[in-house]
Write an enzyme that holds these catalytic residues in place. Structure first.
Site, PDB file in Angstrom:
ATOM      1  N   LYS A  78      41.881  -9.762   7.301  1.00 16.70           N
ATOM      2  CA  LYS A  78      43.393  -8.766   7.546  1.00 16.70           C
ATOM      3  C   LYS A  78      43.455  -7.619   6.571  1.00 16.70           C
ATOM      4  O   LYS A  78      44.289  -6.889   6.882  1.00 16.70           O
ATOM      5  CB  LYS A  78      44.584  -9.967   7.248  1.00 16.70           C
ATOM      6  CG  LYS A  78      44.563 -10.933   8.053  1.00 16.70           C
ATOM      7  CD  LYS A  78      45.736 -12.193   7.479  1.00 16.70           C
ATOM      8  CE  LYS A  78      45.716 -13.309   8.321  1.00 16.70           C
ATOM      9  NZ  LYS A  78      46.539 -14.471   7.511  1.00 16.70           N
ATOM     10  N   GLY A  79      42.617  -7.759   5.730  1.00 18.89           N
ATOM     11  CA  GLY A  79      42.759  -6.750   4.693  1.00 18.89           C
ATOM     12  C   GLY A  79      42.617  -5.248   4.919  1.00 18.89           C
ATOM     13  O   GLY A  79      43.335  -4.473   4.251  1.00 18.89           O
ATOM     14  N   GLU A 136      36.377  -1.549   6.645  1.00 18.86           N
ATOM     15  CA  GLU A 136      36.459  -2.895   5.695  1.00 18.86           C
ATOM     16  C   GLU A 136      37.513  -2.325   4.570  1.00 18.86           C
ATOM     17  O   GLU A 136      37.653  -1.111   4.253  1.00 18.86           O
ATOM     18  CB  GLU A 136      35.297  -2.994   5.184  1.00 18.86           C
ATOM     19  CG  GLU A 136      35.192  -4.163   4.102  1.00 18.86           C
ATOM     20  CD  GLU A 136      35.696  -5.569   4.625  1.00 18.86           C
ATOM     21  OE1 GLU A 136      37.054  -5.564   4.962  1.00 18.86           O
ATOM     22  OE2 GLU A 136      35.051  -6.257   4.673  1.00 18.86           O
ATOM     23  N   ASP A 137      38.216  -3.305   4.020  1.00 19.42           N
ATOM     24  CA  ASP A 137      39.139  -2.980   2.817  1.00 19.42           C
ATOM     25  C   ASP A 137      38.307  -2.773   1.722  1.00 19.42           C
ATOM     26  O   ASP A 137      38.734  -1.683   0.903  1.00 19.42           O
ATOM     27  CB  ASP A 137      40.168  -3.794   2.642  1.00 19.42           C
ATOM     28  CG  ASP A 137      39.653  -5.554   2.543  1.00 19.42           C
ATOM     29  OD1 ASP A 137      38.494  -5.668   2.673  1.00 19.42           O
ATOM     30  OD2 ASP A 137      40.437  -6.578   2.263  1.00 19.42           O
ATOM     31  N   ASP A 156      32.819  -5.784  -2.364  1.00 20.55           N
ATOM     32  CA  ASP A 156      32.728  -6.297  -3.747  1.00 20.55           C
ATOM     33  C   ASP A 156      31.309  -6.660  -3.905  1.00 20.55           C
ATOM     34  O   ASP A 156      30.352  -6.084  -4.471  1.00 20.55           O
ATOM     35  CB  ASP A 156      33.611  -7.745  -3.674  1.00 20.55           C
ATOM     36  CG  ASP A 156      33.729  -8.223  -5.305  1.00 20.55           C
ATOM     37  OD1 ASP A 156      33.266  -7.744  -5.945  1.00 20.55           O
ATOM     38  OD2 ASP A 156      34.301  -9.391  -5.215  1.00 20.55           O
ATOM     39  N   LYS A 190      33.354  -1.801  -5.545  1.00 19.15           N
ATOM     40  CA  LYS A 190      33.469  -2.327  -7.027  1.00 19.15           C
ATOM     41  C   LYS A 190      31.824  -2.305  -7.123  1.00 19.15           C
ATOM     42  O   LYS A 190      31.264  -3.497  -6.917  1.00 19.15           O
ATOM     43  CB  LYS A 190      34.139  -3.629  -7.180  1.00 19.15           C
ATOM     44  CG  LYS A 190      35.325  -3.914  -7.098  1.00 19.15           C
ATOM     45  CD  LYS A 190      35.743  -5.297  -7.446  1.00 19.15           C
ATOM     46  CE  LYS A 190      37.192  -5.683  -7.235  1.00 19.15           C
ATOM     47  NZ  LYS A 190      37.405  -7.028  -7.119  1.00 19.15           N
ATOM     48  N   PHE A 229      41.051  -7.223 -10.178  1.00 17.82           N
ATOM     49  CA  PHE A 229      41.488  -7.730  -8.647  1.00 17.82           C
ATOM     50  C   PHE A 229      42.509  -6.750  -8.338  1.00 17.82           C
ATOM     51  O   PHE A 229      43.534  -6.784  -8.841  1.00 17.82           O
ATOM     52  CB  PHE A 229      41.863  -9.176  -8.688  1.00 17.82           C
ATOM     53  CG  PHE A 229      41.871 -10.051  -7.373  1.00 17.82           C
ATOM     54  CD1 PHE A 229      40.754 -10.286  -6.976  1.00 17.82           C
ATOM     55  CD2 PHE A 229      43.252 -10.126  -6.855  1.00 17.82           C
ATOM     56  CE1 PHE A 229      40.893 -11.043  -5.514  1.00 17.82           C
ATOM     57  CE2 PHE A 229      43.372 -10.499  -5.712  1.00 17.82           C
ATOM     58  CZ  PHE A 229      42.148 -11.008  -4.976  1.00 17.82           C
ATOM     59  N   VAL A 230      42.378  -6.170  -7.292  1.00 16.72           N
ATOM     60  CA  VAL A 230      43.550  -5.351  -6.599  1.00 16.72           C
ATOM     61  C   VAL A 230      44.118  -5.768  -5.648  1.00 16.72           C
ATOM     62  O   VAL A 230      43.574  -6.562  -4.748  1.00 16.72           O
ATOM     63  CB  VAL A 230      42.740  -4.105  -6.322  1.00 16.72           C
ATOM     64  CG1 VAL A 230      42.327  -3.289  -7.606  1.00 16.72           C
ATOM     65  CG2 VAL A 230      41.719  -3.922  -5.338  1.00 16.72           C
ATOM     66  N   ASP A 253      45.550  -8.619  -0.286  1.00 18.32           N
ATOM     67  CA  ASP A 253      46.246  -9.711  -0.847  1.00 18.32           C
ATOM     68  C   ASP A 253      45.935 -10.413  -1.912  1.00 18.32           C
ATOM     69  O   ASP A 253      44.701 -10.381  -2.279  1.00 18.32           O
ATOM     70  CB  ASP A 253      46.577 -10.858   0.362  1.00 18.32           C
ATOM     71  CG  ASP A 253      45.145 -11.790   0.607  1.00 18.32           C
ATOM     72  OD1 ASP A 253      44.189 -11.010   0.677  1.00 18.32           O
ATOM     73  OD2 ASP A 253      45.345 -13.070   0.598  1.00 18.32           O
ATOM     74  N   ARG A 293      50.362  -7.904   0.703  1.00 13.03           N
ATOM     75  CA  ARG A 293      49.788  -6.798   1.517  1.00 13.03           C
ATOM     76  C   ARG A 293      50.779  -5.618   1.918  1.00 13.03           C
ATOM     77  O   ARG A 293      49.982  -4.592   2.110  1.00 13.03           O
ATOM     78  CB  ARG A 293      49.444  -7.430   2.822  1.00 13.03           C
ATOM     79  CG  ARG A 293      48.573  -8.598   2.680  1.00 13.03           C
ATOM     80  CD  ARG A 293      47.920  -8.995   4.301  1.00 13.03           C
ATOM     81  NE  ARG A 293      47.289 -10.360   4.101  1.00 13.03           N
ATOM     82  CZ  ARG A 293      45.920 -10.665   3.888  1.00 13.03           C
ATOM     83  NH1 ARG A 293      45.131  -9.551   3.559  1.00 13.03           N
ATOM     84  NH2 ARG A 293      45.381 -11.530   3.952  1.00 13.03           N
TER      85      ARG A 293
HETATM   86  P1  5GP Z   1      32.244  -9.469  -0.810  1.00  9.40           P
HETATM   87  O1  5GP Z   1      31.686 -10.507   0.449  1.00  9.40           O
HETATM   88  O2  5GP Z   1      31.695  -7.983  -0.781  1.00  9.40           O
HETATM   89  O3  5GP Z   1      31.811  -9.985  -2.054  1.00  9.40           O
HETATM   90  O4  5GP Z   1      33.896  -9.414  -0.799  1.00  9.40           O
HETATM   91  C1  5GP Z   1      34.580  -8.837   0.424  1.00  9.40           C
HETATM   92  C2  5GP Z   1      35.905  -9.501   0.215  1.00  9.40           C
HETATM   93  O5  5GP Z   1      36.578 -10.015  -0.792  1.00  9.40           O
HETATM   94  C3  5GP Z   1      36.914  -8.327   0.853  1.00  9.40           C
HETATM   95  O6  5GP Z   1      37.125  -8.344   2.267  1.00  9.40           O
HETATM   96  C4  5GP Z   1      38.028  -8.952   0.257  1.00  9.40           C
HETATM   97  O7  5GP Z   1      38.785  -9.952   1.182  1.00  9.40           O
HETATM   98  C5  5GP Z   1      37.688  -9.657  -1.131  1.00  9.40           C
HETATM   99  N1  5GP Z   1      38.243  -9.161  -1.961  1.00  9.40           N
HETATM  100  C6  5GP Z   1      36.879  -8.880  -2.997  1.00  9.40           C
HETATM  101  N2  5GP Z   1      37.775  -8.290  -4.037  1.00  9.40           N
HETATM  102  C7  5GP Z   1      39.079  -8.160  -3.913  1.00  9.40           C
HETATM  103  C8  5GP Z   1      39.926  -7.577  -4.810  1.00  9.40           C
HETATM  104  O8  5GP Z   1      39.746  -6.923  -5.791  1.00  9.40           O
HETATM  105  N3  5GP Z   1      41.160  -7.925  -4.218  1.00  9.40           N
HETATM  106  C9  5GP Z   1      41.547  -8.688  -2.913  1.00  9.40           C
HETATM  107  N4  5GP Z   1      42.684  -8.456  -2.638  1.00  9.40           N
HETATM  108  N5  5GP Z   1      40.478  -9.031  -2.172  1.00  9.40           N
HETATM  109  C10 5GP Z   1      39.082  -8.794  -2.739  1.00  9.40           C
END
Ligand code: 5GP
Length: 178
Positions: free
Chosen positions: A44-45, A100-101, A104, A132, A153-154, A160, A166
């Site tokens: 959803k992000g 993508e939002d 990470d 990040k 954590f944002v 969210d 959101r």
């Molecule tokens: P990854 O698979 O790259 O580790 O994580 C990506 C997903 O983790 C993002 O699509 C999001 O849903 C969540 N995520 C990672 N860091 C954050 C953050 O700082 N804030 C929020 N709200 N979601 C995050």
């Protein structure tokens, strides 16, 4: 019962986001000039970022949605990603832009890229609002990046915490005290 309003300090303001999205939209328009683009919004992000971004892309667009959940557990440090809702379009031979939002560790987007590549699109590019770098584990190339941020954590602007925040129009940091 009175609902408490929550306004965390902004890490990235509405104006900064709008300005950067205009630049990204311009770059995407230039790179795909004269071609059609399938934009895949990762729910959803990314829904707010995606809706603002496509308004700044001056190309014929077909919009698709996809939903993924990531799971990490103590027995599996890398976690795993589940496809909850797939796109409906056939992307074979198409220009695809995944929106993508946040990237990470990179696991979610790497999994999604792998799923898409099997479907033989002409090419797959990635736009991410946030990145990040300190957490990156799976190397992924972000073709259109909004902002690099530190490891906090944002929330807000689509992102969210436990399903909340959101709707904040900017990106804020979730503090322990919130
Ligand atoms: P990854 O698979 O790259 O580790 O994580 C990506 C997903 O983790 C993002 O699509 C999001 O849903 C969540 N995520 C990672 N860091 C954050 C953050 O700082 N804030 C929020 N709200 N979601 C995050």
């Amino acid at each position: 019962m009175k609902m408490e309003l929550f306004s965390p300090e902004a890490l990235i303001t509405e104006d900064e986001i709008a300005h950067r999205i205009e630049e990204l939209g311009y770059s995407i328009t230039k790179d795909f000039e004269g071609q059609e683009l399938v934009v895949i919004c990762v729910l959803k992000g990314a829904f707010i970022f995606c809706s603002d971004l496509i308004k700044k892309i001056n190309l014929p667009i077909k919009l698709e949605f996809i939903s993924l959940s990531s799971y990490g557990d103590s027995t599996q440090s890398s976690g795993s990603v589940r496809l909850d809702m797939d796109i409906t379009a056939n992307i074979e031979g198409k220009n695809v832009l995944i929106v993508e939002d946040i990237v990470d560790t990179g696991l979610t987007i790497k999994t999604l890229m792998d799923i898409m590549k099997v479907r033989k699109p002409k090419n797959v590019k990635l736009a991410s609002l946030l990145y990040k770098p300190s957490k990156m584990k799976h190397s992924v190339k972000i073709d259109y990046l909004g902002f690099e941020i530190e490891d906090k954590f944002v929330i807000g602007y689509g992102l969210d915490y436990a399903g909340r925040y959101r709707e904040l129009p900017y990106i804020g940091i979730l503090n322990a005290g919130n």
